[in-house]
Design a protein around this motif. Structure first.
Motif, mmCIF file in Angstrom:
data_model
loop_
_atom_site.group_PDB
_atom_site.id
_atom_site.type_symbol
_atom_site.label_atom_id
_atom_site.label_comp_id
_atom_site.label_asym_id
_atom_site.label_seq_id
_atom_site.Cartn_x
_atom_site.Cartn_y
_atom_site.Cartn_z
ATOM 1 N N LEU A 16 5.180 6.562 -7.031
ATOM 2 C CA LEU A 16 3.940 6.542 -7.799
ATOM 3 C C LEU A 16 3.324 7.935 -7.887
ATOM 4 C CD1 LEU A 16 2.369 3.406 -6.070
ATOM 5 C CD2 LEU A 16 3.680 3.457 -8.201
ATOM 6 N N THR A 17 2.563 8.157 -8.942
ATOM 7 C CA THR A 17 1.802 9.402 -9.042
ATOM 8 C C THR A 17 0.676 9.351 -8.010
ATOM 9 O OG1 THR A 17 0.160 8.594 -10.619
ATOM 10 C CG2 THR A 17 2.231 9.477 -11.546
ATOM 11 N N PRO A 18 0.061 10.475 -7.692
ATOM 12 C CA PRO A 18 -1.032 10.449 -6.704
ATOM 13 C C PRO A 18 -2.158 9.478 -7.058
ATOM 14 C CG PRO A 18 -0.284 12.689 -7.010
ATOM 15 C CD PRO A 18 0.430 11.847 -8.044
ATOM 16 N N ARG A 19 -2.585 9.421 -8.295
ATOM 17 C CA ARG A 19 -3.677 8.499 -8.652
ATOM 18 C C ARG A 19 -3.193 7.048 -8.616
ATOM 19 N NH1 ARG A 19 -5.269 12.903 -7.706
ATOM 20 N NH2 ARG A 19 -5.074 11.736 -5.809
ATOM 21 N N GLU A 20 -1.940 6.818 -8.995
ATOM 22 C CA GLU A 20 -1.385 5.468 -8.883
ATOM 23 C C GLU A 20 -1.326 5.042 -7.419
ATOM 24 O OE1 GLU A 20 1.594 5.075 -12.730
ATOM 25 O OE2 GLU A 20 2.363 6.012 -10.902
ATOM 26 N N ARG A 21 -1.031 5.980 -6.534
ATOM 27 C CA ARG A 21 -1.011 5.667 -5.100
ATOM 28 C C ARG A 21 -2.399 5.253 -4.629
ATOM 29 N NH1 ARG A 21 2.209 10.982 -3.394
ATOM 30 N NH2 ARG A 21 4.102 10.454 -4.504
ATOM 31 N N ASP A 22 -3.423 5.944 -5.126
ATOM 32 C CA ASP A 22 -4.798 5.571 -4.770
ATOM 33 C C ASP A 22 -5.053 4.115 -5.148
ATOM 34 O OD1 ASP A 22 -5.227 8.188 -3.955
ATOM 35 O OD2 ASP A 22 -6.473 8.725 -5.679
ATOM 36 N N VAL A 23 -4.735 3.776 -6.392
ATOM 37 C CA VAL A 23 -4.965 2.422 -6.889
ATOM 38 C C VAL A 23 -4.130 1.428 -6.090
ATOM 39 C CG1 VAL A 23 -4.706 0.880 -8.875
ATOM 40 C CG2 VAL A 23 -5.573 3.206 -9.201
ATOM 41 N N PHE A 24 -2.868 1.733 -5.877
ATOM 42 C CA PHE A 24 -1.985 0.818 -5.167
ATOM 43 C C PHE A 24 -2.454 0.573 -3.739
ATOM 44 C CE2 PHE A 24 1.633 0.011 -2.366
ATOM 45 C CZ PHE A 24 2.079 -1.183 -2.894
ATOM 46 N N ALA A 25 -2.817 1.631 -3.024
ATOM 47 C CA ALA A 25 -3.225 1.477 -1.628
ATOM 48 C C ALA A 25 -4.461 0.584 -1.520
ATOM 49 C CB ALA A 25 -3.494 2.842 -0.999
ATOM 50 N N ILE A 26 -5.415 0.778 -2.425
ATOM 51 C CA ILE A 26 -6.630 -0.035 -2.411
ATOM 52 C C ILE A 26 -6.325 -1.470 -2.824
ATOM 53 C CG2 ILE A 26 -8.874 -0.342 -3.535
ATOM 54 C CD1 ILE A 26 -9.032 2.799 -3.528
ATOM 55 N N TYR A 27 -5.575 -1.622 -3.897
ATOM 56 C CA TYR A 27 -5.247 -2.952 -4.421
ATOM 57 C C TYR A 27 -4.398 -3.754 -3.433
ATOM 58 C CZ TYR A 27 -3.523 -6.471 -7.727
ATOM 59 O OH TYR A 27 -3.222 -7.644 -8.350
ATOM 60 N N ASP A 28 -3.414 -3.096 -2.845
ATOM 61 C CA ASP A 28 -2.515 -3.781 -1.925
ATOM 62 C C ASP A 28 -3.267 -4.328 -0.717
ATOM 63 O OD1 ASP A 28 0.249 -4.510 -1.125
ATOM 64 O OD2 ASP A 28 -0.153 -3.106 0.513
ATOM 65 N N LEU A 29 -4.209 -3.561 -0.183
ATOM 66 C CA LEU A 29 -4.966 -4.056 0.961
ATOM 67 C C LEU A 29 -5.891 -5.192 0.554
ATOM 68 C CD1 LEU A 29 -5.414 -3.885 3.954
ATOM 69 C CD2 LEU A 29 -7.176 -2.161 3.538
ATOM 70 N N GLU A 30 -6.424 -5.139 -0.666
ATOM 71 C CA GLU A 30 -7.241 -6.253 -1.161
ATOM 72 C C GLU A 30 -6.423 -7.543 -1.160
ATOM 73 O OE1 GLU A 30 -10.418 -6.283 -1.862
ATOM 74 O OE2 GLU A 30 -10.763 -4.124 -1.857
ATOM 75 N N LEU A 31 -5.208 -7.469 -1.685
ATOM 76 C CA LEU A 31 -4.344 -8.649 -1.718
ATOM 77 C C LEU A 31 -4.017 -9.144 -0.313
ATOM 78 C CD1 LEU A 31 -1.824 -7.831 -4.594
ATOM 79 C CD2 LEU A 31 -3.790 -9.371 -4.654
ATOM 80 N N TYR A 32 -3.693 -8.207 0.563
ATOM 81 C CA TYR A 32 -3.361 -8.587 1.939
ATOM 82 C C TYR A 32 -4.543 -9.283 2.592
ATOM 83 C CZ TYR A 32 -1.129 -8.344 6.500
ATOM 84 O OH TYR A 32 -0.551 -8.676 7.690
ATOM 85 N N TYR A 33 -5.731 -8.731 2.421
ATOM 86 C CA TYR A 33 -6.930 -9.329 3.007
ATOM 87 C C TYR A 33 -7.167 -10.735 2.450
ATOM 88 C CZ TYR A 33 -11.795 -10.315 4.023
ATOM 89 O OH TYR A 33 -12.954 -10.932 4.421
ATOM 90 N N GLU A 34 -7.004 -10.889 1.143
ATOM 91 C CA GLU A 34 -7.226 -12.198 0.535
ATOM 92 C C GLU A 34 -6.220 -13.239 1.020
ATOM 93 O OE1 GLU A 34 -7.467 -11.703 -3.689
ATOM 94 O OE2 GLU A 34 -9.262 -10.472 -3.529
ATOM 95 N N MET A 35 -4.990 -12.811 1.299
ATOM 96 C CA MET A 35 -3.959 -13.748 1.743
ATOM 97 C C MET A 35 -4.002 -13.991 3.251
ATOM 98 S SD MET A 35 -0.660 -12.852 -0.669
ATOM 99 C CE MET A 35 -0.226 -11.447 0.286
ATOM 100 N N GLU A 36 -4.247 -12.944 4.031
ATOM 101 C CA GLU A 36 -4.115 -13.037 5.482
ATOM 102 C C GLU A 36 -5.442 -12.980 6.238
ATOM 103 O OE1 GLU A 36 -1.206 -13.597 6.930
ATOM 104 O OE2 GLU A 36 -0.123 -13.463 5.033
ATOM 105 N N GLY A 37 -6.476 -12.468 5.610
ATOM 106 C CA GLY A 37 -7.732 -12.268 6.329
ATOM 107 C C GLY A 37 -7.694 -10.952 7.065
ATOM 108 N N CYS A 38 -7.650 -11.008 8.368
ATOM 109 C CA CYS A 38 -7.641 -9.787 9.174
ATOM 110 C C CYS A 38 -6.350 -8.998 8.918
ATOM 111 C CB CYS A 38 -7.759 -10.134 10.656
ATOM 112 S SG CYS A 38 -7.973 -8.686 11.711
ATOM 113 N N PHE A 39 -6.506 -7.691 8.762
ATOM 114 C CA PHE A 39 -5.336 -6.860 8.454
ATOM 115 C C PHE A 39 -5.076 -5.795 9.513
ATOM 116 C CE2 PHE A 39 -8.993 -5.400 5.969
ATOM 117 C CZ PHE A 39 -9.135 -4.088 6.391
ATOM 118 N N VAL A 40 -5.644 -5.959 10.707
ATOM 119 C CA VAL A 40 -5.453 -4.945 11.739
ATOM 120 C C VAL A 40 -3.978 -4.779 12.091
ATOM 121 C CG1 VAL A 40 -5.833 -6.457 13.737
ATOM 122 C CG2 VAL A 40 -6.411 -4.039 13.884
#
Length: 118
Positions: A16-40
């Protein structure tokens, strides 16, 4: 957004490009949180992604979320305190997306995505 997500998941951050990485990192954690709750537990399994996430949160100006992620990176177990921090991070979702959108617009980048759940 689906293309960024797909490439990020299948090939990794380096695809990914640097800005795509920004979006992906934020989006991916949102999905993880919504599916799993705690992401520690996810932090220790994806150190490169979380290092990028920390940098992205700082770049977009979401220092509250950055503070939470840094505190969680010091926690090893899913404790009540860790769960509360993850929930605090989740509650900042709209603010975080607003910061990301403003940052990308300042870079003359406009993403087209539907924020259904992210």
């Amino acid at each position: 957004m689906p293309d960024v997500e797909e490439r990020g998941l299948k090939v990794g951050l380096h695809a990914l490009t640097p800005r795509e990485r920004d979006v992906f990192a934020i989006y991916d954690l949102e999905l993880y949180y919504e599916m799993e709750g705690c992401f520690v537990d996810h932090i220790s399994r994806a150190p490169e992604k979380f290092a990028w996430l920390e940098d992205a949160l700082e770049r977009i100006g979401d220092l509250g979320s950055l503070r939470i992620v840094r505190r969680l990176s010091e926690v090893e177990d899913e404790t009540p305190a860790a769960i509360a921090l993850c929930d605090e991070y989740g509650a900042r979702k709209e603010f975080r997306w607003g910061c990301l959108e403003r940052y990308l617009l300042s870079q003359n980048i406009q993403l087209r995505w539907e924020r259904n759940g992210a």
